[in-house]
Structures are given as structure tokens and as C-alpha cells.
Design an enzyme around this catalytic site. Structure first.
Site, PDB file in Angstrom:
ATOM      1  CB  SER A  42      -2.998  39.221  33.932  1.00 35.87           C
ATOM      2  OG  SER A  42      -3.905  40.205  34.314  1.00 35.87           O
ATOM      3  CE  LYS A  69      -6.877  37.741  33.940  1.00 36.45           C
ATOM      4  NZ  LYS A  69      -6.218  38.667  34.410  1.00 36.45           N
ATOM      5  CB  SER A 122      -5.474  39.552  30.291  1.00 34.96           C
ATOM      6  OG  SER A 122      -4.709  39.489  31.509  1.00 34.96           O
ATOM      7  CE  LYS A 173      -2.965  36.244  31.037  1.00 37.13           C
ATOM      8  NZ  LYS A 173      -2.834  37.571  30.482  1.00 37.13           N
TER       9      LYS A 173
END
Length: 360
Positions: free
Chosen positions: A134, A137, A191, A296
Site C-alpha cells: 500500500s 497509494k 489504506s 504511509k
């Protein structure tokens, strides 16, 4: 008869007080025979005497034990003073530091860099190309914002957004309608894979065009080890290196909405008339000890636990990239080790500067 007993008693007293001491061995024999006779006459008294004898036998051992302990302490103290000064003052590495004073990180690949200067402070396997889950993203958000699409446009979470690759769960049910801005927030903060999928699917030209735009953006940023196959990171074909991700995080930090959404601790969203609170996947954004600009997390089985951040340390923007961490808390613990290490280095620098600066 009474007169005879009195005379014998007087003779016994006279012998005890005036005669010379008797042989010690004979006295011991008489004492033993006396104890035996007393034991025959009174078993209770014999038991009492035995207990008293046992107590008397134990008491002398206490000072002996104390003396031996004191002897050991004195000997240890003597050896400590006798040891060479260099040996006594040898530095001992902290449990989370190596012999060179660097933090022992448990992530398989990492890089810590000064964003302002670009200098690399610490790295390991930084050129290894690995799945990034992720972390993808961040690129999804940049492509959406670069396209200048309306943030107020309402997007629908459809069946196409359901994860059929890994069957991961989601708190965003099919049929949910949210503004593109909220989809972006949920993708970065919590997420949410369905939100990230909806963002890519609603790009002009659909998901294939969106993925192509992601790879063009990567090439424009000079990310030579980075490739994307979807907008969520569920696909293990989304890969990069720690070195590339330092650049990607630095680029993402230039977007105010990415900074805001990726570091929001929690956010309530109305889903089909019911309010649900979403939380950040990185607990460090809520810590008062951290000043984080971009954050993140990521995880799939192929990537392990991942974490990237832009954080202000030593009054500078530092970029931390931690890839393939094993264990639930390893990536956060590694980030904490990096922070302590940098702060420790700053203290040493201040002390050294104070020594070099002449007093006025």
C-alpha cells in the site's frame, strides 16, 4: 540415711569447687552418659535438648557465611581497582546499537536520508527491488491530484472495487457514495483498498489509463526500480526500492493534501447514513514525540510490513523508508530506533561544538 546423703552432697560441691579440672575426654563421656540417662527418664526432655543442640550448632555458621560474602565483595572490589583504566572505561554498545553506534534495524531493506541535502544517513539493501504493497497509494494520490479532477465529485464503490485477489476485508461497503476527496483521504489514512480502486477506476480512460499514468509519473521522478500494476498495492507486481521510495516520499511531501490526509489520526465518515470513524494505520502520527509530514504503511505477504515517512528530526525533514519488516511492531520499533539514534547523534554534536567553542 538423711545424714549420709547430706555428706555426699557436701563432698560433691567441694570436689567441683576445689579439685583440679578433670580430663576433657572423661568429662565428655560422663556428659554423654548423663544425656542418655536423662533421655531414658524423660523422652520429652530429650527432644527439647536435641532441638537446643541443633540451634546451637546452626548459629556459628552465620558469621562464616557473612565473612565469605564480604571476602568475595572485597576481592571483586580489589580486582575492579586493579584493572587497567582503559579496560574499566571501555564503552559498552547499547542493546539496539551496533559496535559503530548505528541502530540495529530489523527491516530487511531501509534508507534514512536528509531530505534537504539528499545525503543518505543510513541504508541497507537500498537497491533491492521489492513489493511495496500500500505504499503504492502515495503514487495513486499524486496521479489523482496531478489530473486536477474535481474533489467534490461523488464516486461509487462498485463490485469491481472488491478485492478478489486476496479477499481482504473493507469497512467501505459496495454501494457507498463518497466525494473523491473522502476517497483520497481514506486511501491515504486508513489504506482503504476499495477507495483506492475507485479512484483509479474513475480516472479518464479507466484503470488501465490510470496505471499507465502512475508509471509515467515514476519515470518522470527518476524512479528506475519502480513499476505499478494497480492503484491499491494488492498486486505484488507493484515494486520499488528503498532508494526510489525516498524520492517518491519527497515528491509526495510537496502535495498539501497528501501531507494532511496521510497524517490525520482519525476521521468520521458517513456511510449510507451511518457514521463510522476511520483511523490511521500508523500509530506514530498520534504520538506527541513525532512531527510527521507524510506517512504511509503497507502490507501483503510478499512485501512484509512496510513504512515510509517524512518526519522532522533534528529540526530537519528526514525521510525514513523501512521495507519488509517481520512482525507486527517491527517497523514502528525500527522508526523509534532511528529517532533515538538521530537524537543521540545531535547531543554528541552539541557537546563537541561546546568543547570547540572558546568560553567568553
Amino acid at each position: 540415711m538423711k545424714i549420709r546423703k547430706s555428706l555426699m552432697t557436701l563432698l560433691g560441691v567441694f570436689a567441683l569447687t576445689h579439685l583440679a579440672p578433670v580430663d576433657a575426654h572423661a568429662a565428655a563421656q560422663r556428659g554423654a552418659s548423663k544425656k542418655a540417662s536423662v533421655a531414658k527418664e524423660s523422652p520429652a526432655r530429650a527432644t527439647k535438648l536435641a532441638k537446643a543442640a541443633k540451634v546451637v550448632a546452626v548459629r556459628p555458621t552465620k558469621p562464616i557465611k557473612f565473612a565469605r560474602a564480604e571476602s568475595r565483595r572485597v576481592k571483586a572490589s580489589h580486582l575492579a581497582h586493579a584493572a587497567p583504566a582503559a579496560q574499566r572505561s571501555a564503552p559498552v554498545a547499547a542493546p539496539d546499537m551496533d559496535n559503530e553506534g548505528n541502530p540495529l534495524l530489523h527491516s530487511a531493506a531501509f534508507m534514512i536520508a536528509d531530505q534537504a541535502t539528499g545525503s543518505v544517513l543510513l541504508e541497507k539493501n537500498s537497491d533491492a527491488v521489492l513489493p511495496i504493497a500500500s505504499i503504492t497509494k502515495l503514487m495513486t494520490a499524486m496521479v489523482v491530484l496531478d489530473a486536477r479532477l474535481s474533489l467534490t465529485e461523488v464516486l461509487l464503490v462498485a463490485n469491481e472495487d472488491v478485492d478478489t485477489l486476496r479477499n481482504s476485508s473493507s469497512h467501505v461497503p459496495v454501494g457507498t457514495e463518497l466525494a473523491r476527496e473522502d476517497m483520497l483521504r481514506l486511501a491515504l489514512m486508513s489504506s482503504e483498498n476499495r477507495a483506492a480502486s475507485a479512484l483509479g477506476r474513475n480516472y479518464p480512460g479507466g484503470l488501465p489509463a490510470f496505471v499507465a499514468a502512475m508509471n509515467r509519473k515514476a519515470a518522470a521522478l527518476g524512479l528506475r526500480d519502480t513499476r505499478f500494476a494497480d492503484s491499491t498495492g494488492l498486486n505484488s507486481a507493484n515494486v520499488s526500492s528503498a532508494r526510489d521510495l525516498v524520492r517518491m516520499v519527497s515528491a509526495a511531501s510537496r502535495y498539501p493534501l497528501i501531507r494532511e490526509f496521510s497524517t490525520t489520526a482519525n476521521y468520521p465518515v458517513s456511510l449510507n447514513g451511518r457514521v463510522r470513524q476511520f483511523n490511521n494505520t500508523n500509530a506514530l502520527v498520534s504520538s506527541p514525540d513525532w512531527q510527521i509530514g507524510v506517512s504511509k504503511t503497507g502490507f501483503i505477504n510478499e512485501s512484509g510490513k512496510c513504512l515510509v515517512m517524512q518526519a522532522w528530526l533534528l529540526n530537519k525533514p528526514m525521510i525514513i523508508v523501512l521495507l519488509d519488516s517481520f512482525g507486527r511492531f517491527t517497523r514502528v520499533a525500527d522508526a523509534q530506533r532511528v529517532k533515538r539514534w538521530l537524537e543521540s547523534a545531535a547531543v554528541q554534536q552539541k557537546v563537541a561544538a561546546a568543547v570547540r567553542t572558546p568560553s567568553t
